[in-house]
Design an enzyme around this catalytic site. Structure first.
Site, short mmCIF file in Angstrom:
data_model
loop_
_atom_site.label_atom_id
_atom_site.label_comp_id
_atom_site.label_asym_id
_atom_site.label_seq_id
_atom_site.Cartn_x
_atom_site.Cartn_y
_atom_site.Cartn_z
N CYS A 47 0.74 -1.23 0.02
CA CYS A 47 0.07 0.21 -0.02
C CYS A 47 0.77 1.27 0.06
O CYS A 47 2.20 1.16 0.27
CB CYS A 47 -0.85 -0.02 1.23
N HIS A 50 -2.18 -4.76 18.93
CA HIS A 50 -1.53 -4.34 17.72
C HIS A 50 -0.84 -3.07 18.04
O HIS A 50 -1.37 -2.05 18.48
CB HIS A 50 -2.48 -4.17 16.48
N GLU A 55 -0.12 -0.68 16.05
CA GLU A 55 -0.90 0.59 15.36
C GLU A 55 -1.97 1.22 16.63
O GLU A 55 -1.93 2.33 16.72
CB GLU A 55 -1.60 0.47 14.16
N SER A 87 -1.65 -8.01 10.20
CA SER A 87 -3.46 -8.10 10.40
C SER A 87 -3.90 -8.15 9.33
O SER A 87 -4.90 -8.95 9.00
CB SER A 87 -3.51 -6.90 11.27
N SER A 124 2.13 -5.37 3.26
CA SER A 124 3.47 -5.30 3.65
C SER A 124 4.22 -6.30 2.98
O SER A 124 5.28 -6.52 3.32
CB SER A 124 3.59 -5.37 5.16
#
Lengths: 273, 273
Positions: free
Chosen positions: A12, A120, A122, A214, A257
């Site tokens: 991304c 997580h 993030e 994730s 990723s």
């Protein structure tokens, strides 16, 4: 074995950007893995001397610290800033956004609800920007919560919009005001739509990506809905020949990723089977 | 015939307040019906000389104009203010709230979505306080709408929280920011829960209220789910004996604008059957 790639897959915007940043900062360290892909992190170490520090104390030994795509907590950032270490921010702008929202809404007295996985990185980073923060993985976890009158809702970037909507609906009927910020990343969603479509037409489905990623795990989950023979691999070495016995068409997708060079290796190996 | 009343029924706070205000303003007029109950409006006319003007021009002939519980449009209010007529505001505070929200959010550049009936006076009044307003009765009507990035959502006070949540969920997944204001009135909801419970245990159900009352119609709809023999009447004269043939227990509830004296008359009549 014939291979068909998903219409959208792989890197991304935020991951591409972070890798560009890392390649330009030789001899630096990342604090925590830059992205959730061990192979790519190995490549950055080998070819660019971009190191990986798993702890803050380890990171502080370097002159430059790269903040990973998923972001870090506000207090960790402050610790680094206080040490006068050169900080290179590779946090994905789509992660910086919920961090800023949580900080602003918290300052304005809103109770914060984050739809995400509480362990997580993030989500831990985003949560650290607020005062009164609740992290939930599904709507059931909200059932017995006593809410303030004003609640602000954000999402982990990789979550499914449908479940996010369910949480928004629940809050809307329970509190006076609910500010809903749709912080789900379109890129994730595009990869998800593409795997949903592809999995309906193939005999076997390979999802390439990090096992701790994730969004990669989400892709596998979606693929398995229509194609029960769906597998997650980190690279071509994990492919097992028996998965392809009596199959004609193999679908391939990859997490946000997963670098292109790994996907190419996986596709080449499947085509040889 | 044995009668069982719902645990909550009849007059809400806003209606009680409006009637108190009307009784204290003899010889005034309301612009539009004060509440959605013709019998109570007749009583106010007869006992307190509170008149009913159906048009603005008619209302302007009076020295005092009472603004009804459902509110009026911003421009109608301004016209009255410009005429220097004495204005008595009986708008329910739970309706003033969405009016204020729509005005504020509209000024801040939010597109407004109102969940409600577009021809209901409350909704017409609330909508008049915004610039870019969309009124929808269900989530399907939103499917093909092009939204701004920022949307604010309010509800008609008498709507069902579940459907409101569905609309919030849809918007949450479509726009960047959705501010959801739960302007549904608890009193309505309490009456609804009570009729839901009562309708499961009775053989026949009577809903007393105005036939143009939105919340009364909702009560009928909920009652019919578990008790197919549910009927809406404005007063005891509309009761039909055959409804009660071979029935043992009759449930009774009433809309938020139904006065107690009408409910008492209905109950007395049913008990005689």
């Amino acid at each position: 074995m014939e291979v068909k790639l998903a219409k959208k897959y792989g890197f991304c915007f935020g991951v591409k950007r972070a890798i560009d940043i890392a390649e330009k900062n030789k001899h630096a360290t990342t604090f925590g893995p830059l992205i959730h892909n061990a192979k790519e992190i190995e490549r950055l170490q080998r070819d660019f001397d971009v190191n990986l520090s798993e702890s803050l104390s380890q990171a502080q030994k370097f002159q430059s610290v790269i903040v990973r795509t998923h972001g870090i907590t506000k207090s960790d950032l402050q610790t680094l800033q206080n040490q006068k270490i050169h900080i290179v921010d590779a946090t994905c702008p789509f992660v910086t956004k919920p961090q800023n929202i949580v900080e602003k809404m918290s300052n304005e007295g809103y109770q914060i609800v984050i739809f995400g996985d509480s362990n997580h990185p993030e989500v831990m980073g985003v949560a650290s920007y607020g005062e009164d923060v609740l992290i939930v993985g599904n709507v059931e976890e909200l059932e017995h919560v006593k809410f303030k009158k004003k609640v602000a809702l954000v999402s982990q970037t990789t979550k499914q919009p449908k479940l996010f909507g369910e949480i928004a609906a629940f809050l809307a009927s329970r509190v006076n005001e609910c500010r809903v910020f749709n912080t789900i990343c379109n890129a994730t969603f595009d990869n998800q739509s593409a795997v949903d479509a592809l999995s309906r037409e193939v005999d076997v489905m390979i999802v390439v990506g990090g096992k701790n990623s994730s969004n990669t795990k989400q892709l596998l989950k979606i693929a398995q809905k229509y194609c029960k023979d769906s597998y997650l691999v980190e690279d071509e070495k994990e492919l097992q020949e028996e998965w392809f016995a009596n199959k004609n068409l193999c679908g391939v997708t990859a997490g946000a990723s997963t670098p292109d060079w790994i996907i190419q290796n996986v596709v080449a190996k499947i085509e040889q089977i």
